[in-house]
Design an enzyme around this catalytic site. Structure first.
Site, mmCIF file in Angstrom:
data_model
loop_
_atom_site.group_PDB
_atom_site.id
_atom_site.type_symbol
_atom_site.label_atom_id
_atom_site.label_comp_id
_atom_site.label_asym_id
_atom_site.label_seq_id
_atom_site.Cartn_x
_atom_site.Cartn_y
_atom_site.Cartn_z
ATOM 1 N N ARG A 1 -29.424 -3.157 20.332
ATOM 2 C CA ARG A 1 -30.749 -1.990 19.897
ATOM 3 C C ARG A 1 -30.875 -1.612 18.683
ATOM 4 N NH1 ARG A 1 -27.827 -1.414 25.315
ATOM 5 N NH2 ARG A 1 -29.564 -3.331 27.074
ATOM 6 N N ARG B 1 -53.356 5.738 9.043
ATOM 7 C CA ARG B 1 -52.346 5.119 8.388
ATOM 8 C C ARG B 1 -53.399 3.543 7.536
ATOM 9 N NH1 ARG B 1 -45.921 3.143 9.209
ATOM 10 N NH2 ARG B 1 -45.752 1.205 7.975
ATOM 11 N N HIS C 1 -51.532 -13.155 -0.469
ATOM 12 C CA HIS C 1 -52.165 -11.621 0.274
ATOM 13 C C HIS C 1 -52.657 -11.028 -1.431
ATOM 14 C CE1 HIS C 1 -52.581 -9.006 3.052
ATOM 15 N NE2 HIS C 1 -51.458 -8.003 1.546
ATOM 16 N N LYS D 1 -42.562 -0.288 9.591
ATOM 17 C CA LYS D 1 -42.656 -1.742 10.055
ATOM 18 C C LYS D 1 -42.604 -3.305 9.515
ATOM 19 C CE LYS D 1 -48.247 -0.319 9.644
ATOM 20 N NZ LYS D 1 -49.470 -1.074 9.582
ATOM 21 N N HIS E 1 -58.368 -5.425 2.988
ATOM 22 C CA HIS E 1 -57.761 -6.255 4.055
ATOM 23 C C HIS E 1 -59.132 -6.441 4.704
ATOM 24 C CE1 HIS E 1 -54.064 -4.386 1.959
ATOM 25 N NE2 HIS E 1 -53.193 -5.520 2.612
ATOM 26 N N ASN F 1 -55.511 -0.475 5.101
ATOM 27 C CA ASN F 1 -56.085 -1.720 5.137
ATOM 28 C C ASN F 1 -57.211 -1.549 4.268
ATOM 29 O OD1 ASN F 1 -53.858 -1.822 7.427
ATOM 30 N ND2 ASN F 1 -54.966 -1.292 8.362
ATOM 31 N N HIS G 1 -57.142 -10.363 4.825
ATOM 32 C CA HIS G 1 -57.071 -11.248 5.697
ATOM 33 C C HIS G 1 -57.679 -12.493 6.204
ATOM 34 C CE1 HIS G 1 -54.418 -7.866 6.947
ATOM 35 N NE2 HIS G 1 -53.638 -8.430 6.481
ATOM 36 N N GLU H 1 -49.677 4.254 12.731
ATOM 37 C CA GLU H 1 -51.378 4.117 12.836
ATOM 38 C C GLU H 1 -51.664 4.589 13.994
ATOM 39 O OE1 GLU H 1 -51.162 0.372 10.440
ATOM 40 O OE2 GLU H 1 -52.950 -0.005 11.258
ATOM 41 N N LYS I 1 -47.966 5.904 0.405
ATOM 42 C CA LYS I 1 -48.154 5.372 1.019
ATOM 43 C C LYS I 1 -46.657 6.242 2.013
ATOM 44 C CE LYS I 1 -46.399 1.805 4.413
ATOM 45 N NZ LYS I 1 -46.680 -0.084 4.365
ATOM 46 N N GLU J 1 -51.889 -4.352 -3.956
ATOM 47 C CA GLU J 1 -51.471 -3.135 -3.789
ATOM 48 C C GLU J 1 -51.945 -1.979 -5.029
ATOM 49 O OE1 GLU J 1 -51.877 -3.813 -0.632
ATOM 50 O OE2 GLU J 1 -51.545 -5.561 -0.428
HETATM 51 N N1 LIG Z 1 -44.090 -4.109 6.493
HETATM 52 C C1 LIG Z 1 -44.736 -3.373 5.942
HETATM 53 O O1 LIG Z 1 -45.280 -2.842 5.997
HETATM 54 C C2 LIG Z 1 -45.211 -4.928 5.061
HETATM 55 C C3 LIG Z 1 -46.776 -3.964 4.126
HETATM 56 C C4 LIG Z 1 -46.811 -5.295 3.343
HETATM 57 C C5 LIG Z 1 -46.419 -6.669 2.722
HETATM 58 N N2 LIG Z 1 -45.865 -6.924 4.206
HETATM 59 C C6 LIG Z 1 -45.006 -8.281 3.870
HETATM 60 O O2 LIG Z 1 -44.555 -8.503 3.065
HETATM 61 C C7 LIG Z 1 -44.512 -10.286 2.526
HETATM 62 C C8 LIG Z 1 -44.956 -10.499 1.414
HETATM 63 O O3 LIG Z 1 -43.945 -9.673 0.473
HETATM 64 P P1 LIG Z 1 -43.509 -10.685 -1.091
HETATM 65 O O4 LIG Z 1 -45.506 -10.316 -1.588
HETATM 66 O O5 LIG Z 1 -42.865 -9.456 -1.527
HETATM 67 O O6 LIG Z 1 -43.553 -11.534 -1.236
HETATM 68 P P2 LIG Z 1 -42.707 -12.657 -0.469
HETATM 69 O O7 LIG Z 1 -41.068 -11.460 0.466
HETATM 70 O O8 LIG Z 1 -42.416 -13.910 0.199
HETATM 71 O O9 LIG Z 1 -42.081 -12.391 -1.655
HETATM 72 C C9 LIG Z 1 -42.327 -13.950 -2.913
HETATM 73 C C10 LIG Z 1 -41.581 -14.641 -4.002
HETATM 74 O O10 LIG Z 1 -41.305 -13.351 -4.546
HETATM 75 C C11 LIG Z 1 -39.756 -14.190 -5.024
HETATM 76 N N3 LIG Z 1 -39.325 -13.043 -5.821
HETATM 77 C C12 LIG Z 1 -39.123 -11.502 -5.014
HETATM 78 N N4 LIG Z 1 -38.162 -10.841 -5.269
HETATM 79 C C13 LIG Z 1 -38.275 -11.428 -6.943
HETATM 80 C C14 LIG Z 1 -37.706 -11.155 -8.218
HETATM 81 N N5 LIG Z 1 -37.298 -9.812 -9.120
HETATM 82 N N6 LIG Z 1 -37.734 -12.441 -9.086
HETATM 83 C C15 LIG Z 1 -37.732 -13.517 -8.638
HETATM 84 N N7 LIG Z 1 -38.040 -13.225 -7.409
HETATM 85 C C16 LIG Z 1 -38.333 -12.862 -6.543
HETATM 86 C C17 LIG Z 1 -39.800 -14.478 -3.648
HETATM 87 O O11 LIG Z 1 -37.909 -15.032 -3.206
HETATM 88 C C18 LIG Z 1 -40.393 -14.758 -2.904
HETATM 89 O O12 LIG Z 1 -40.207 -16.179 -3.317
HETATM 90 C C19 LIG Z 1 -45.350 -10.477 4.151
HETATM 91 O O13 LIG Z 1 -45.089 -11.190 4.778
HETATM 92 C C20 LIG Z 1 -46.337 -9.292 4.260
HETATM 93 O O14 LIG Z 1 -46.819 -9.395 5.644
HETATM 94 C C21 LIG Z 1 -45.548 -5.696 4.717
#
Ligand SMILES: NC(=O)c1ccc[n+]([C@@H]2O[C@H](COP(=O)([O-])OP(=O)(O)OC[C@H]3O[C@@H](n4cnc5c(N)ncnc54)[C@H](O)[C@@H]3O)[C@@H](O)[C@H]2O)c1
Length: 348
Positions: free
Chosen positions: A116, A225, A252, A138, A232, A229, A236, A221, A211, A180
């Site tokens: 929990r 917040r 993305h 999030k 987006h 988006n 999306h 949100e 942020k 972003e």
């Molecule tokens: N929680 C939130 O508020 C929030 C906000 C935005 C996005 N997200 C989520 O984040 C995800 C997208 O994140 P992302 O773009 O980082 O994608 P990801 O986590 O899939 O990473 C993309 C690729 O980069 C590689 N990578 C990461 N760091 C690296 C580094 N330093 N050197 C080499 N390779 C590296 C990873 O291994 C992966 O293959 C989505 O699932 C999205 O829904 C969440």
């Protein structure tokens, strides 16, 4: 450099700079003084990077998960939860998410539900992770029906955004993060001409401050917040349609860049902004190396349908749009107008 996320009892700092990952052990000692064990959740490929020298100062276990979205699956969540139990992680112990947004989303969610709730520290390694995903609490995993459908808000104990780790990021993932950043630059009403004098560190700081400020005003949100988006709604829709065709077709960030280009044109068509603002958006995106052109892969019908089904759209065409009073969420944008602007945008 530290940016505070002041949420009362759940307040924490986002630390930025070269080498801040080495502050991990001190951060855990300060924020989780009773912790004896730490479980680091990361991937095999990140573990092989030259900068991977994560040191928690505690008895340390590592759980490897797949790279990318596969980390955010129900089956990975189940396996990681079982492994935490095998490590006998207690409520006083900590989880550390080291990876891109996918891994910090998973690590944050499992930390939110295991026993929990146990403490989590994020060491975001992608640009998206540093400017967005790891901040604000999030967390989520995906279902077959859609992304991020099961999740929780679980604020971390701290976030360490180390600029050194970004050196190994692929060009595509770097650009994804810059989309972003472009969004934040535009939400802050900044001009393209000022981008030339901004370093990547400056841009990360601007995005983190924006942020953190918005999360402090609206953690769950219900209002402000949602402005994050921006770009987006179409973004999306493009992502969902691309995912249906093949996993790696459109990232993305690439989709968000197109979404930003479209949103400002829609705002212009609604008389909310002038042509200069459209030009500023285009210049911000191209200065950051981002393409905002809408290809011909998806029909206008399928784009409109996907936008209306976005989980944040409440089944109507909803966009975050700039205007005289600043950015706001605009509901019930007429279907015909959206189609018309999409057609024109595609023709550019
Ligand atoms: N929680 C939130 O508020 C929030 C906000 C935005 C996005 N997200 C989520 O984040 C995800 C997208 O994140 P992302 O773009 O980082 O994608 P990801 O986590 O899939 O990473 C993309 C690729 O980069 C590689 N990578 C990461 N760091 C690296 C580094 N330093 N050197 C080499 N390779 C590296 C990873 O291994 C992966 O293959 C989505 O699932 C999205 O829904 C969440």
């Amino acid at each position: 450099m530290k940016v505070p996320v002041d949420l009362g009892r759940r307040a924490y700092d986002v630390s930025l700079g070269a080498g801040v990952r080495h502050e991990l052990a001190a951060l855990i000692q300060e924020r989780a003084p009773r912790a004896r064990e730490a479980v680091v959740i990361t991937s095999a490929s990140l573990r092989a990077q030259p900068w991977f020298d994560v040191e928690t100062g505690l008895e340390q276990h590592v759980i490897e998960v797949p790279d990318g979205e596969s980390a955010k699956s129900w089956s990975t969540l189940e396996r990681v939860s079982e492994e935490l139990a095998t490590c006998r992680l207690s409520r006083h112990d900590v989880i550390v998410g080291v990876g891109g947004g996918a891994i910090t989303d998973l690590a944050g969610f499992v930390a939110g539900i295991y026993l929990r709730g146990v403490g989590v520290v994020h060491v975001p390694t992608s640009l998206v992770g540093q400017v967005d995903a790891a901040i604000g609490g999030k967390t989520a995993v995906n279902l077959r029906a859609g992304k991020n459908l099961v999740g929780a808000i679980h604020q971390p104990l701290g976030v360490l955004c180390d600029s050194e780790v970004l050196a190994t990021l692929s060009e595509r993932d770097r650009l994804g993060g810059l989309a972003e950043v472009a969004k934040c630059w535009l939400l802050e009403d900044r001009r393209a001409s000022d981008l030339a004098s901004a370093s990547l560190e400056d841009l990360i700081l601007l995005a983190v401050r924006l942020k953190a400020g918005i999360v402090m005003m609206d953690e769950t949100e219900i209002g402000q917040r949602a402005l994050l988006n921006y770009g987006h709604t179409l973004g999306h829709a493009l992502e969902i349609l691309a995912l249906e065709r093949g996993r790696d077709e459109l990232r993305h960030g690439e989709a968000v860049a197109i979404g930003l280009g479209f949103a400002v044109r829609l705002a212009h068509a609604m008389g909310r902004v002038g042509a200069l603002e459209v030009a500023n958006h285009d210049e911000v995106l191209s200065t950051l190396g981002l393409s905002w052109r809408l290809g011909g892969g998806d029909s206008i019908d399928s784009l409109v349908r996907a936008m209306a089904h976005d989980k944040k759209a409440h089944h109507d065409l909803t966009f975050v749009l700039p205007g005289a009073a600043g950015f706001e969420v605009v509901h019930h944008v007429p279907d015909g107008l959206v189609r018309e602007v999409l057609e024109k945008f595609r023709g550019e």
